[in-house]
Design an enzyme around this catalytic site. Structure first.
Site, PDB file in Angstrom:
ATOM      1  N   ARG B 244       0.865  -1.184   0.000  1.00  0.00           N
ATOM      2  CA  ARG B 244       0.000   0.000   0.000  1.00  0.00           C
ATOM      3  C   ARG B 244       0.900   1.232   0.000  1.00  0.00           C
ATOM      4  O   ARG B 244       1.416   1.624   1.034  1.00  0.00           O
ATOM      5  CB  ARG B 244      -0.882  -0.033   1.257  1.00  0.00           C
ATOM      6  CG  ARG B 244      -2.100   0.855   1.213  1.00  0.00           C
ATOM      7  CD  ARG B 244      -2.710   0.961   2.599  1.00  0.00           C
ATOM      8  NE  ARG B 244      -1.842   1.755   3.441  1.00  0.00           N
ATOM      9  CZ  ARG B 244      -1.715   1.592   4.761  1.00  0.00           C
ATOM     10  NH1 ARG B 244      -2.390   0.671   5.390  1.00  0.00           N
ATOM     11  NH2 ARG B 244      -0.891   2.361   5.450  1.00  0.00           N
ATOM     12  N   HIS B 248      -3.322   4.505   4.758  1.00  0.00           N
ATOM     13  CA  HIS B 248      -4.572   3.730   4.791  1.00  0.00           C
ATOM     14  C   HIS B 248      -5.697   4.516   4.127  1.00  0.00           C
ATOM     15  O   HIS B 248      -6.401   4.033   3.251  1.00  0.00           O
ATOM     16  CB  HIS B 248      -4.915   3.396   6.244  1.00  0.00           C
ATOM     17  CG  HIS B 248      -6.311   2.934   6.465  1.00  0.00           C
ATOM     18  ND1 HIS B 248      -6.806   1.774   5.913  1.00  0.00           N
ATOM     19  CD2 HIS B 248      -7.334   3.490   7.171  1.00  0.00           C
ATOM     20  CE1 HIS B 248      -8.068   1.624   6.279  1.00  0.00           C
ATOM     21  NE2 HIS B 248      -8.420   2.650   7.032  1.00  0.00           N
ATOM     22  N   TYR B 257       4.299   4.781  11.424  1.00  0.00           N
ATOM     23  CA  TYR B 257       4.541   3.351  11.598  1.00  0.00           C
ATOM     24  C   TYR B 257       5.398   2.710  10.507  1.00  0.00           C
ATOM     25  O   TYR B 257       5.603   1.505  10.507  1.00  0.00           O
ATOM     26  CB  TYR B 257       3.203   2.599  11.739  1.00  0.00           C
ATOM     27  CG  TYR B 257       2.179   2.867  10.644  1.00  0.00           C
ATOM     28  CD1 TYR B 257       2.235   2.187   9.424  1.00  0.00           C
ATOM     29  CD2 TYR B 257       1.165   3.815  10.827  1.00  0.00           C
ATOM     30  CE1 TYR B 257       1.309   2.425   8.427  1.00  0.00           C
ATOM     31  CE2 TYR B 257       0.233   4.066   9.828  1.00  0.00           C
ATOM     32  CZ  TYR B 257       0.302   3.368   8.633  1.00  0.00           C
ATOM     33  OH  TYR B 257      -0.609   3.621   7.642  1.00  0.00           O
TER      34      TYR B 257
END
Lengths: 334, 349
Positions: B244, B248, B257
């Protein structure tokens, strides 16, 4: 569509449900019956007895032991032209399916603006009074009745068990079908029929009376009727309304009944706090206030986890507890 | 892997690549999907979409999922698979309905046999099995391709769906896009299995993992799985390993992160550049064709932009219209209440 009563038979509730499934399977090739142990065994309460033998394994079959999977599987079957009738083996065993029920079964029609219908039935043996172990006696109706998009019905006798299950299977909407376990073996006259006529949503006055109205459903109806019989011996005339359908709720019949007597007691086995009984009491209070001679009383289970068999008699609404509530309805003003 | 990140056929790729037409179609689809992802991102920044979970970088998985299916087959997407739905032929404006806020599902699932997008994880997988089993009972040769992400493989519904599919030999292909993160949680915290494809073993389902940025390999593996399901051999699990590239959603901050280096490393494995390099090297793709693909992608972006920028006045009656086939007496009362409130508001103006 017309309803034709073809014959009458004396059946137990379990036999009436079995007959409803059999008639639906015979009439409509898209009806499928499945769940845990519903195949060759015929279900732990024998409600599906003989159906696999009669209709074959494609029509009535066992699934893996996974309730979310069963419910989600039913969604897909219904999306693709079938009318699934799934069995949850016991009330508390339906909880793993809860997300599928609340997030998808109840919402699919609305989500898709009516394009995807889910004509499915979730049969749930519910409530106590059979000396069952923990997780076999829950009255879980409030969880379902609180969820928009579901119909929730609970028969109180073999005749309604048959006709409501036929209605539920014919309904274009998902129906949670609550079967009072303790009434599985109760016998009664059942009018069998062919054809479809969805008629979910009507309550019925089960016993006429003039002094006060008992409002009950499912497993609590026989107790309410017994209480009315005892009260009659003491000269008090109690009317009994059997809801049959919790959703849709028949405000008209309930209010008409309460207005005719001016007093009401709601009887239900489930814990009372935030319950269907509470909703009924609130609705009657809001709608029938000017006809009421006393506040609406509730006789329900206590707000405790369902007790072990040796104590369950203290949890269940009893004739005495119902009559005590009736005695509290401010008769001094009458 | 059939094509390496530099667009060179691997040893396995030599001789077993999908045909040129399929690869060109896939490239066109990926270019359109990338443009769609970019356009949706812009529409979020302009406030026209509430949120957008982007599949930027995952376009090979998105396009392959749609491309391997026949007309009557079913696709069960996740909320991140809007580009797959578009590749399957769902209207790009309707597919964004959920994220625009006009209604939950903007499209008719029966029009292209694409299930509605929803946000709970893995719950669509048992539905996919049910659709597939019904297809079998009805005697059709329909195959269902059900998508989910790496995080969803931890959900109970994933396991129950695989188990049901295996027991009933349902014609389902489970396609996991392992994009390495479930919002912020990395794969290592989802699973200690050697691969997500291994999760098929416990259910008696063949599992295969594939480079999810290699369209040629995806078409090859997924087509074989779909064909196998169609012949009645049962379900299959395919893990596509991808990444990805974006956060998100626009509401997420991926720098909390993961490192920029990691993103850069994956960006170098871009699925579009890889296939384009190969097709040009083979003389299959020329500038004219490439320009036509870009033009078609621009057309999708244009239609998306136009449609999303068009405001549709929501109808308050719709609140009550679709809850049941017939509204309950209670809903009839509540609709009257809302209408009355609105008419009084109107009176005050």
């Amino acid at each position: 569509m017309t309803t034709i009563a073809v014959e009458h038979e004396t059946l137990s509730t379990a036999q009436a449900l079995n007959r409803a499934l059999r008639d639906a399977l015979a009439e409509d090739p898209t009806v499928l019956v499945f769940g845990e142990d519903v195949g060759p065994l015929g279900g732990v309460f024998r409600v599906t007895d003989g159906l696999t033998a009669e209709f074959g394994e494609d029509r009535c079959f066992d699934t893996p032991l996974a309730e979310a999977g069963i419910a989600g599987f039913a969604v897909g079957l219904a999306m693709n032209g079938m009318r699934p009738v799934m069995e949850m083996q016991f009330d508390a065993f339906a909880y793993p399916a809860f997300e599928q029920v609340v997030s998808h079964i109840a919402k699919m029609r609305n989500r898709t603006r009516g394009r995807v219908e889910l004509p499915l039935v979730m049969r749930v043996p519910y409530a106590g009074g059979i000396g069952g172990v923990e997780h076999h006696c829950d009255s879980s109706e409030a969880y379902f009745a609180h969820t928009p998009g579901l119909h929730v019905v609970a028969p109180s006798n073999p005749a309604d068990a048959y006709s409501l299950l036929r209605d539920a299977i014919a309904s274009p909407d998902p129906v949670v079908f609550l079967e009072p376990k303790k009434l599985y073996w109760a016998k009664g006259d059942v009018a069998l029929r062919s054809g479809r006529e969805p008629g979910i949503g009507t309550a019925v006055v089960r016993r006429q009376g003039t002094d006060a109205t008992l409002i009950a459903y499912g497993s609590s109806v026989p107790v309410a009727i017994e209480a009315a019989e005892v009260a009659a011996r003491d000269g008090r005339s109690l009317q009994v309304v059997d809801l049959r359908s919790l959703v849709p709720f028949d405000d008209a019949t309930v209010c008409g009944a309460v207005e005719s007597t001016g007093r009401a007691v709601v009887v239900a086995e489930a814990a009372g706090f935030a319950s269907v009984a509470s909703e009924i009491a609130a609705r009657v209070g809001e709608r029938c206030f000017h006809s009421l001679s006393a506040p609406v009383r509730r006789v329900t289970g206590f707000d405790i986890p369902y007790p072990p068999p040796k104590l369950e008699h203290l949890q269940l609404p009893s004739v005495d507890r119902i009559l005590d509530a009736v005695d509290d309805l401010q008769w001094e003003d009458a | 892997m059939l094509l390496d990140p530099d667009g060179r056929p691997t040893a396995a790729g030599k001789g077993s690549l999908p045909d040129a037409e399929a690869l060109l179609r896939g490239l066109a689809g990926m270019i359109a999907a990338r443009r769609f992802n970019e356009q949706a991102g812009v529409l979020v920044r302009q406030g026209r979409l509430a949120v957008y979970p982007s599949s930027y970088g995952q376009e090979a998985c998105q396009v392959a999922a749609a491309q391997v299916l026949a007309d009557g087959d079913w696709l069960f997407p996740t909320y991140r698979d809007t580009a797959a739905a578009v590749a399957r032929g769902v209207d790009p404006v309707e597919v964004l309905g959920l994220l625009k806020g006009d209604w939950h599902s903007g499209y008719d699932p029966y029009e292209r046999n694409v299930a509605p997008l929803t946000t709970p994880l893995a719950t669509q997988l048992p539905h996919a099995v049910g659709v597939a089993h019904a297809a079998r009972l009805r005697g059709t040769r329909t195959v269902v391709l059900a998508m989910c992400g790496d995080g969803a493989t931890s959900e109970g519904d994933f396991h129950e769906a695989l188990n049901f599919a295996a027991v009933f030999r349902a014609p389902v292909v489970f396609f996991v896009q392992n994009n390495q993160y479930a919002i912020s949680v990395p794969l290592a915290r989802q699973s200690a299995a050697p691969s997500l494809a291994h999760k098929g073993v416990g259910y008696g389902i063949p599992g295969e993992h594939v480079d999810g940025n290699d369209l040629a390999a995806l078409l090859d593996v997924l087509s074989r799985a779909v064909d196998r399901a169609r012949t009645g051999a049962g379900p299959q699990l395919v893990e596509g390993r991808t990444y990805r590239i974006q956060a998100h959603t626009n509401a997420d901050d991926a720098t909390r992160y993961r490192s920029d280096d990691e993103v850069t490393e994956w960006a170098a494995k871009d699925p579009i550049a890889r296939l384009e390099t190969y097709l040009r090297a083979e003389g299959i793709l020329d500038d004219t064709r490439a320009a036509a693909f870009a033009g078609a992608a621009e057309e999708v972006a244009h239609r998306t932009r136009d449609g999303i920028n068009r405001d549709v006045e929501p109808n308050p009656d719709d609140l009550f219209r679709f809850v049941y086939a017939e509204p309950t007496p209670q809903l009839v009362e509540q609709l009257a209440m809302v209408r009355d409130e609105l008419s009084r508001e109107e009176g005050h103006r």
